[in-house]
Design a protein around this motif. Structure first.
Motif, PDB file in Angstrom:
ATOM      1  N   THR A   1       0.827  -1.214   0.000  1.00  0.00           N
ATOM      2  CA  THR A   1       0.000   0.000   0.000  1.00  0.00           C
ATOM      3  C   THR A   1       0.861   1.264   0.000  1.00  0.00           C
ATOM      4  O   THR A   1       0.378   2.338  -0.320  1.00  0.00           O
ATOM      5  CB  THR A   1      -0.925   0.025   1.232  1.00  0.00           C
ATOM      6  OG1 THR A   1      -0.136  -0.073   2.406  1.00  0.00           O
ATOM      7  CG2 THR A   1      -1.937  -1.112   1.168  1.00  0.00           C
TER       8      THR A   1
ATOM      9  N   LYS B   1       0.759   4.147  -4.699  1.00  0.00           N
ATOM     10  CA  LYS B   1       0.431   4.187  -3.268  1.00  0.00           C
ATOM     11  C   LYS B   1      -1.083   4.161  -3.122  1.00  0.00           C
ATOM     12  O   LYS B   1      -1.793   4.790  -3.893  1.00  0.00           O
ATOM     13  CB  LYS B   1       0.942   5.477  -2.639  1.00  0.00           C
ATOM     14  CG  LYS B   1       2.406   5.527  -2.373  1.00  0.00           C
ATOM     15  CD  LYS B   1       2.685   6.809  -1.615  1.00  0.00           C
ATOM     16  CE  LYS B   1       4.130   7.054  -1.390  1.00  0.00           C
ATOM     17  NZ  LYS B   1       4.356   8.270  -0.626  1.00  0.00           N
ATOM     18  N   ARG B   2      -1.569   3.468  -2.116  1.00  0.00           N
ATOM     19  CA  ARG B   2      -3.024   3.437  -1.882  1.00  0.00           C
ATOM     20  C   ARG B   2      -3.383   4.113  -0.612  1.00  0.00           C
ATOM     21  O   ARG B   2      -2.816   4.117   0.372  1.00  0.00           O
ATOM     22  CB  ARG B   2      -3.512   1.989  -1.851  1.00  0.00           C
ATOM     23  CG  ARG B   2      -3.376   1.346  -3.190  1.00  0.00           C
ATOM     24  CD  ARG B   2      -3.896  -0.054  -3.128  1.00  0.00           C
ATOM     25  NE  ARG B   2      -3.141  -0.839  -4.084  1.00  0.00           N
ATOM     26  CZ  ARG B   2      -3.038  -2.120  -4.047  1.00  0.00           C
ATOM     27  NH1 ARG B   2      -3.597  -2.809  -3.107  1.00  0.00           N
ATOM     28  NH2 ARG B   2      -2.370  -2.771  -4.956  1.00  0.00           N
TER      29      ARG B   2
END
Length: 186
Positions: free
Chosen positions: A78, A185-186
């Motif tokens: 993430t 990126k989350r």
């Protein structure tokens, strides 16, 4: 008759005395040739020992790829892409912590390395007091991202590192070229 005998003795002596310098010259030449051939053979053997890969030298210093097996792997997270560099270190060898580097194109970021083991400090003959890894396996990990937050494919990365044998050989710096995909990126 006595005159002939003394003359014939004289002639024989003159013939023998003229043969001796030639025989001496031939013997000296043969001796010098033998000595010079022995010297060349001895010199060649000395150079052969210096540059050969005989078993005694091989057992003392391993080739770099036998002393250190280095692999890399990636995993999307993430936070970006996790790059792991694993060092399988042969006993009697060490890897410099501060010589582990990454090179990559502009627009890419990497976090500082974290390590699976703690380094030990040694007094290195080349670099002085430095942190090194002597453990069997050490993994260095970093997270790579793009500055714009987008994904990137086939990003060229060069991993630099250096290691030594405790017996007294410092291997030249090594470079491993790879490509990786950087996740968003989350």
């Amino acid at each position: 008759m006595s005159i002939e005998t003394s003359e014939s003795k004289s002639i024989i002596m003159n013939k023998q005395s003229t043969k001796k310098p030639y025989l001496l010259a031939i013997k000296v030449t043969a001796l010098m040739t033998t000595l010079s051939m022995t010297s060349v053979a001895t010199q060649a053997a000395g150079l052969g020992e210096l540059f050969s890969n005989n078993s005694a030298q091989q057992s003392k210093f391993l080739p770099v790829d036998k002393a250190f097996q280095v692999t890399s792997s990636t995993k999307a997270t993430t936070k970006g892409t996790q790059l792991s560099i694993a060092f399988d270190i042969t006993p009697g060898h060490y890897v410099y912590k501060d010589k582990l580097t990454l090179s990559f194109p502009k627009g890419i970021n990497a976090t500082p390395f974290t390590f699976s083991q703690s380094p030990v400090s040694i007094d290195d003959p080349t670099f002085g007091k430095v942190p090194v890894f002597t453990q069997k396996t050490v993994v260095a990990t970093t997270i790579m991202t793009t500055k714009n937050g987008k994904a990137a494919k086939n990003v060229p990365v060069v991993i630099g590192w250096q290691g030594c044998a405790q017996a007294g050989l410092c291997y030249p710096p090594e470079k491993i070229k790879t490509t990786l995909n950087i996740a968003v990126k989350r």
